[in-house]
Design an enzyme around this catalytic site. Structure first.
Site, PDB file in Angstrom:
ATOM      1  N   LEU A  29      25.326  31.453 -15.552  1.00 13.55           N
ATOM      2  CA  LEU A  29      25.868  30.116 -15.804  1.00 13.55           C
ATOM      3  C   LEU A  29      27.235  30.167 -16.485  1.00 13.55           C
ATOM      4  O   LEU A  29      27.503  31.017 -17.325  1.00 13.55           O
ATOM      5  CB  LEU A  29      24.883  29.328 -16.675  1.00 13.55           C
ATOM      6  CG  LEU A  29      23.475  29.192 -16.079  1.00 13.55           C
ATOM      7  CD1 LEU A  29      22.566  28.433 -17.041  1.00 13.55           C
ATOM      8  CD2 LEU A  29      23.505  28.489 -14.724  1.00 13.55           C
ATOM      9  N   HIS A  33      28.689  25.065 -14.156  1.00 10.74           N
ATOM     10  CA  HIS A  33      27.274  24.656 -14.182  1.00 10.74           C
ATOM     11  C   HIS A  33      27.028  23.706 -15.353  1.00 10.74           C
ATOM     12  O   HIS A  33      26.310  22.710 -15.220  1.00 10.74           O
ATOM     13  CB  HIS A  33      26.359  25.877 -14.370  1.00 10.74           C
ATOM     14  CG  HIS A  33      26.455  26.896 -13.274  1.00 10.74           C
ATOM     15  ND1 HIS A  33      26.980  28.142 -13.479  1.00 10.74           N
ATOM     16  CD2 HIS A  33      26.086  26.860 -11.977  1.00 10.74           C
ATOM     17  CE1 HIS A  33      26.924  28.843 -12.355  1.00 10.74           C
ATOM     18  NE2 HIS A  33      26.387  28.087 -11.422  1.00 10.74           N
ATOM     19  N   GLN A  57      20.424  32.509   1.902  1.00  9.48           N
ATOM     20  CA  GLN A  57      21.814  32.074   2.085  1.00  9.48           C
ATOM     21  C   GLN A  57      22.809  33.228   2.025  1.00  9.48           C
ATOM     22  O   GLN A  57      24.014  33.030   2.148  1.00  9.48           O
ATOM     23  CB  GLN A  57      22.187  30.990   1.084  1.00  9.48           C
ATOM     24  CG  GLN A  57      22.375  31.459  -0.354  1.00  9.48           C
ATOM     25  CD  GLN A  57      22.637  30.297  -1.293  1.00  9.48           C
ATOM     26  OE1 GLN A  57      21.774  29.460  -1.526  1.00  9.48           O
ATOM     27  NE2 GLN A  57      23.843  30.226  -1.829  1.00  9.48           N
ATOM     28  N   GLU A 144      31.788  20.109  -6.559  1.00 13.79           N
ATOM     29  CA  GLU A 144      32.765  20.024  -5.460  1.00 13.79           C
ATOM     30  C   GLU A 144      33.503  21.334  -5.247  1.00 13.79           C
ATOM     31  O   GLU A 144      34.287  21.457  -4.320  1.00 13.79           O
ATOM     32  CB  GLU A 144      33.755  18.895  -5.737  1.00 13.79           C
ATOM     33  CG  GLU A 144      33.121  17.544  -5.574  1.00 13.79           C
ATOM     34  CD  GLU A 144      34.111  16.404  -5.588  1.00 13.79           C
ATOM     35  OE1 GLU A 144      35.226  16.603  -6.096  1.00 13.79           O
ATOM     36  OE2 GLU A 144      33.749  15.327  -5.098  1.00 13.79           O
ATOM     37  N   ASP A 146      32.081  23.831  -4.207  1.00 14.55           N
ATOM     38  CA  ASP A 146      31.521  24.198  -2.893  1.00 14.55           C
ATOM     39  C   ASP A 146      31.532  22.937  -2.034  1.00 14.55           C
ATOM     40  O   ASP A 146      30.491  22.338  -1.771  1.00 14.55           O
ATOM     41  CB  ASP A 146      30.110  24.744  -3.086  1.00 14.55           C
ATOM     42  CG  ASP A 146      30.111  25.952  -4.007  1.00 14.55           C
ATOM     43  OD1 ASP A 146      30.422  27.043  -3.534  1.00 14.55           O
ATOM     44  OD2 ASP A 146      29.847  25.795  -5.223  1.00 14.55           O
ATOM     45  N   GLN A 149      29.632  22.757   1.245  1.00 12.08           N
ATOM     46  CA  GLN A 149      28.192  22.770   0.927  1.00 12.08           C
ATOM     47  C   GLN A 149      27.713  21.373   0.536  1.00 12.08           C
ATOM     48  O   GLN A 149      26.709  20.874   1.053  1.00 12.08           O
ATOM     49  CB  GLN A 149      27.960  23.757  -0.220  1.00 12.08           C
ATOM     50  CG  GLN A 149      26.599  23.651  -0.863  1.00 12.08           C
ATOM     51  CD  GLN A 149      26.358  24.776  -1.863  1.00 12.08           C
ATOM     52  OE1 GLN A 149      26.256  25.934  -1.456  1.00 12.08           O
ATOM     53  NE2 GLN A 149      26.282  24.474  -3.131  1.00 12.08           N
ATOM     54  N   SER A 180      33.525  30.533 -11.179  1.00 10.24           N
ATOM     55  CA  SER A 180      32.506  30.973 -10.242  1.00 10.24           C
ATOM     56  C   SER A 180      31.753  32.126 -10.898  1.00 10.24           C
ATOM     57  O   SER A 180      32.347  32.910 -11.656  1.00 10.24           O
ATOM     58  CB  SER A 180      33.181  31.467  -8.951  1.00 10.24           C
ATOM     59  OG  SER A 180      32.302  32.308  -8.241  1.00 10.24           O
TER      60      SER A 180
HETATM   61  P1  AMP Z   1      25.759  28.397  -7.832  1.00 14.11           P
HETATM   62  O1  AMP Z   1      25.028  28.886  -9.051  1.00 14.11           O
HETATM   63  O2  AMP Z   1      27.027  29.136  -7.558  1.00 14.11           O
HETATM   64  O3  AMP Z   1      24.860  28.251  -6.634  1.00 14.11           O
HETATM   65  O4  AMP Z   1      26.237  26.932  -8.194  1.00 14.11           O
HETATM   66  C1  AMP Z   1      25.342  25.935  -8.611  1.00 14.11           C
HETATM   67  C2  AMP Z   1      26.049  24.607  -8.625  1.00 14.11           C
HETATM   68  O5  AMP Z   1      27.169  24.665  -9.512  1.00 14.11           O
HETATM   69  C3  AMP Z   1      26.614  24.210  -7.242  1.00 14.11           C
HETATM   70  O6  AMP Z   1      26.397  22.832  -7.036  1.00 14.11           O
HETATM   71  C4  AMP Z   1      28.094  24.538  -7.378  1.00 14.11           C
HETATM   72  O7  AMP Z   1      28.913  23.761  -6.542  1.00 14.11           O
HETATM   73  C5  AMP Z   1      28.325  24.203  -8.842  1.00 14.11           C
HETATM   74  N1  AMP Z   1      29.530  24.885  -9.340  1.00 14.11           N
HETATM   75  C6  AMP Z   1      29.797  26.201  -9.271  1.00 14.11           C
HETATM   76  N2  AMP Z   1      31.022  26.467  -9.792  1.00 14.11           N
HETATM   77  C7  AMP Z   1      31.526  25.273 -10.170  1.00 14.11           C
HETATM   78  C8  AMP Z   1      32.758  24.864 -10.765  1.00 14.11           C
HETATM   79  N3  AMP Z   1      33.730  25.739 -11.068  1.00 14.11           N
HETATM   80  N4  AMP Z   1      32.953  23.550 -11.022  1.00 14.11           N
HETATM   81  C9  AMP Z   1      31.990  22.652 -10.715  1.00 14.11           C
HETATM   82  N5  AMP Z   1      30.800  22.967 -10.161  1.00 14.11           N
HETATM   83  C10 AMP Z   1      30.576  24.252  -9.886  1.00 14.11           C
END
Ligand code: AMP
Length: 270
Positions: A29, A33, A57, A144, A146, A149, A180
């Site tokens: 996280l 997140h 995925q 956003e 992603d 997605q 990320s």
């Molecule tokens: P993940 O753990 O990468 O699958 O991401 C989980 C959620 O967090 C997804 O809805 C992503 O789009 C969101 N997310 C990941 N990185 C960011 C970010 N830098 N800004 C906003 N939301 C994010």
């Protein structure tokens, strides 16, 4: 915070008639997140976070194996945020059959990431489908960052579920790099390059906003990024942010970029 591994148990303890906000994640996280969690806490009575590295995925087993994991730290963060529920299911808890691990995409959705990561969104939709069949959250919070997605999930959910999707803006670090989980795999030099690229992207967007004809420079822009040492652009496209078509104007476009920084695949949009 109550931690669940079994969905049955969670369904017994959580009242889904209440305004539950669901934040699905794959862990490791970061502030991106956390921004989704804070929005859920703001709008909902209770917040449910999941940490599940969804195997269906990943289109490469080494990518799945190398995906960052940080469970101890994640739980600490979630407790500090006063999240109500954490779900950490294993694969068998989510998927009962091989068939349930993929949901077919429409032909017209095979653009950008879905071309370069075959099967990726099929796996993303499958996990969202399983979560929403098994849990009944009123709201789901997605980032956003992603963008493609979230576009596909919104369309999918609208057809099948009552859950409302909240789209949360991209959170960036001080150098403008979109946060990320994969960023921890980058060293300082790599981050500097990603920061340079994010700033170029922002500049390009501002130029397009002033005059959409600036789009004729897209190819040059592609080569400029691609010529940076150890950077390989996968795609760079301007699309309509409402429907992802290539018909756009200066008020509804978005620029989408996917590239490799050494071996790490990163995406961004502005
Ligand atoms: P993940 O753990 O990468 O699958 O991401 C989980 C959620 O967090 C997804 O809805 C992503 O789009 C969101 N997310 C990941 N990185 C960011 C970010 N830098 N800004 C906003 N939301 C994010």
């Amino acid at each position: 915070m109550i931690i669940f591994k079994r969905i049955n148990k969670l369904n017994k303890e959580v009242n889904f008639k209440a305004k539950i906000g669901f934040v699905p994640t794959m862990g490791s996280l970061h502030k991106g997140h956390i921004s989704l969690i804070n929005l859920s806490k703001k709008y909902c009575e209770k917040t449910l976070v999941s940490i599940f590295i969804n195997p269906s995925q990943f289109n490469s087993s080494s990518d799945l194996k190398n995906y960052p994991k940080n469970l101890k730290k994640d739980i600490h963060i979630l407790k500090k945020l006063k999240v109500d529920y954490l779900l950490m299911p294993n694969v068998n808890e989510i998927y009962k059959s091989k068939k349930s691990m993929k949901i077919k995409l429409n032909k017209k959705d095979k653009i950008m990431c879905s071309i370069y990561r075959p099967g990726h969104f099929e796996g993303v939709l499958a996990v969202i489908n399983q979560f929403l069949l098994k849990l009944k959250p009123k709201y789901i919070f997605l980032g956003e960052k992603d963008f493609q997605q979230i576009f596909l999930i919104k369309k999918f959910i609208k057809k099948k579920f009552k859950t409302k999707v909240y789209a949360c803006p991209i959170i960036r670090d001080n150098n403008n790099v979109a946060l990320s989980s994969r960023n921890i795999l980058l060293n300082k030099k790599d981050v500097k390059k990603s920061s340079f690229i994010a700033n170029l992207l922002l500049k390009f967007k501002n130029n397009l906003k002033k005059n959409i004809n600036f789009k004729k420079n897209l190819n040059n822009f592609f080569y400029k990024i691609n010529s940076i040492t150890n950077i390989k652009v996968e795609y760079l496209e301007i699309r309509n942010k409402k429907n992802l078509s290539k018909i756009y104007n200066k008020n509804n476009f978005k620029i989408f970029l996917a590239y490799y920084n050494k071996k790490i695949r990163l995406i961004d949009n502005y």
